[in-house]
Design an enzyme around this catalytic site. Structure first.
Site, short mmCIF file in Angstrom:
data_model
loop_
_atom_site.label_atom_id
_atom_site.label_comp_id
_atom_site.label_asym_id
_atom_site.label_seq_id
_atom_site.Cartn_x
_atom_site.Cartn_y
_atom_site.Cartn_z
N LYS A 156 0.80 -1.24 0.00
CA LYS A 156 0.00 0.00 0.00
C LYS A 156 0.83 1.29 0.00
CE LYS A 156 -2.03 -1.54 3.67
NZ LYS A 156 -2.89 -1.85 4.83
N ASP A 192 -5.42 -5.26 10.67
CA ASP A 192 -6.75 -4.63 10.69
C ASP A 192 -7.88 -5.64 10.48
OD1 ASP A 192 -5.96 -4.98 8.04
OD2 ASP A 192 -6.43 -2.95 7.39
C1 GLC Z 1 -2.69 -5.00 2.75
C2 GLC Z 1 -1.88 -5.50 3.95
C3 GLC Z 1 -2.75 -6.29 4.90
C4 GLC Z 1 -3.98 -5.48 5.27
C5 GLC Z 1 -4.72 -5.00 4.02
C6 GLC Z 1 -5.92 -4.13 4.36
O1 GLC Z 1 -3.09 -6.08 2.00
O2 GLC Z 1 -0.79 -6.28 3.49
O3 GLC Z 1 -2.03 -6.65 6.04
O4 GLC Z 1 -4.83 -6.23 6.08
O5 GLC Z 1 -3.83 -4.28 3.20
O6 GLC Z 1 -5.54 -2.97 5.02
#
Ligand code: GLC
Length: 450
Positions: A156, A192
């Site tokens: 991200k 999360d």
């Molecule tokens: C990305 C992260 C993951 C998280 C997701 C949503 O995929 O690697 O850990 O849960 O974003 O935020």
């Protein structure tokens, strides 16, 4: 002669997933999940299925005052949460993570977090207290315990140096120690998705899947401990939360049979090329850009805007994912929001037919995203094979897109094995409250042990 409208529809067909393709995706994902869980297959697996060390869901009896940190979504937040009988109160503050910190050094990132934390504690008159903290850190972590997690890769848009391969909890502890002014006990680190699951499970004990469709895309679920071959924690408990990190699905080419030129371009232009392939087809960080790339192609083919684009249309990242939600919020036949977006993009010469086409492209991209998420959730539901499961959901795309929820519910219902039911449940701030709950459950355990 074929109308522009028909050609646009034909061009957008590449974004349509047939049921046959969706079933194939489910079967590939299932195999990848099994590989992630297996002792001999995990090392080479794409979908890692990380063990979280969370085995106890909240029982509603958790009490006390907790701090929480939330890093990895749209914002970085610090929270203070008071859990009481059947209610909780929560105060939070959003802090910016400037781009130079997102892509700078790990030490600078953790120093920034610790500074925000200390400032927050001052503002909330708890500067001198020793408080327990839950850390929601939403990136792929190999957890070695509830308070130890090794970062596997950034996702991200983050790329801080010196953190991959390191224990993130230690990174934060060191930064707090460098300051020397506040006393914090980091009780748990979590994703999360797990926070979302925990915050929903607080109210609904049937919640066994946590889903995020926000800046990124990921899900966690309750697996039988006996299926988690890598689990080395306390024996005897039947369940274990698994963070699938399904955003990485496709990194070995498993989704190439449905990827489009737009997906390849989004990936080529990203800072983590070849990684998080499924996430790049779904989540808020990329959805707007997928739409923009399709619109650029149609414009260059002379099918949109009389062949006349604008500087902004041709500029990477200019079509925000929130535009997709706004455009699809217009009632059928009304283009008020669509017109506003196009005006912002310097495309005020758009005709009504152009606006209808723009909306169509948005719908194709978001429907595909919803269907990919549905394939994932249905795959988990079928794997769990329980008659009824609640799915806790959060994330900006799910919250703000006007049709995502309906598209998902309809598709999942078609894809699950007969007899399996699911109840979607919007999470109330899983990353914040969930972090406090994981910390509270951890404290509950450590105080029982003591
Ligand atoms: C990305 C992260 C993951 C998280 C997701 C949503 O995929 O690697 O850990 O849960 O974003 O935020």
């Amino acid at each position: 002669m074929r109308q522009a409208r028909d050609v646009i529809r034909e061009e957008s067909e590449v974004l349509h997933l047939t049921d046959k393709q969706i079933k194939e995706i489910m079967s590939r994902l299932h195999n990848d999940l099994v590989k992630g869980l297996g002792k001999d297959t995990h090392a080479n697996s794409i979908v890692k299925c990380w063990i979280t060390y969370i085995q106890d869901l909240p029982n509603g009896k958790e009490r006390g005052k907790f701090l929480a940190l939330d890093l990895g979504g749209t914002n970085f937040r610090v929270l203070i949460i008071n859990l009481g009988a059947n209610h909780f109160d929560m105060q939070s503050k959003i802090y910016a993570i400037p781009n130079h910190i997102m892509t700078g050094s790990g030490v600078a990132l953790f120093d920034h977090i610790a500074e925000c934390l200390a400032n927050f504690m001052k503002e909330h008159d708890v500067y001198a207290e020793r408080l327990a903290l839950g850390f929601t850190f939403s990136f792929p972590l190999q957890q070695l315990g509830l308070t130890k997690g090794i970062l596997q890769r950034w996702t991200k848009g983050f790329s801080c140096s010196g953190v991959v391969g390191e224990d993130v909890v230690q990174g934060l502890k060191d930064a707090i120690a460098r300051r020397g002014d506040v006393q914090i006990d980091i009780c748990a680190i979590q994703n999360d998705t797990t926070g979302t699951l925990m915050s929903c499970a607080w109210k609904n004990h049937n919640c066994k899947i946590g889903l995020i469709v926000g800046t990124g895309s990921n899900a966690c679920y309750v697996e039988k401990t006996e299926n988690c071959e890598l689990f080395d924690g306390e024996p005897g408990k039947p369940d274990l939360l698994i963070n699938t990190e399904w955003g990485a699905f496709g990194d070995d080419g498993a989704l190439d049979f449905v990827r489009t030129e737009f997906d390849r371009e989004v990936d080529n232009n990203s800072i983590n090329k070849g990684k998080q392939i499924q996430e790049k087809m779904i989540s808020g960080m990329y959805m707007g850009e997928l739409v923009r790339l399709a619109l650029v192609k149609l414009t260059k083919m002379g099918l949109l805007f009389g062949g006349r684009g604008s500087d902004l249309l041709f500029q990477r990242g200019s079509f925000y994912t929130k535009y997709v939600s706004e455009i699809e919020s217009d009632k059928p036949g009304d283009f008020t929001s669509c017109m506003e977006v196009l005006e912002e993009l310097g495309l005020s010469h758009a005709s009504e037919a152009d606006m209808a086409a723009v909306r169509h492209v948005c719908e194709c991209v978001s429907r595909r995203a919803a269907h990919l998420v549905s394939a994932g959730i249905a795959c988990l539901l079928n794997k769990m094979n329980e008659p009824r499961v609640t799915v806790g959901i959060d994330g900006s795309v799910y919250r703000f897109h006007p049709h995502f929820h309906t598209l998902m519910c309809e598709k999942i219902a078609q894809l699950v094995r007969p007899g399996i039911q699911f109840d979607p449940m919007l999470s109330e701030d899983g990353s914040g409250r969930g972090a406090a709950l994981v910390a509270a459950v951890a404290c509950r355990q450590s105080s029982t042990v003591a």
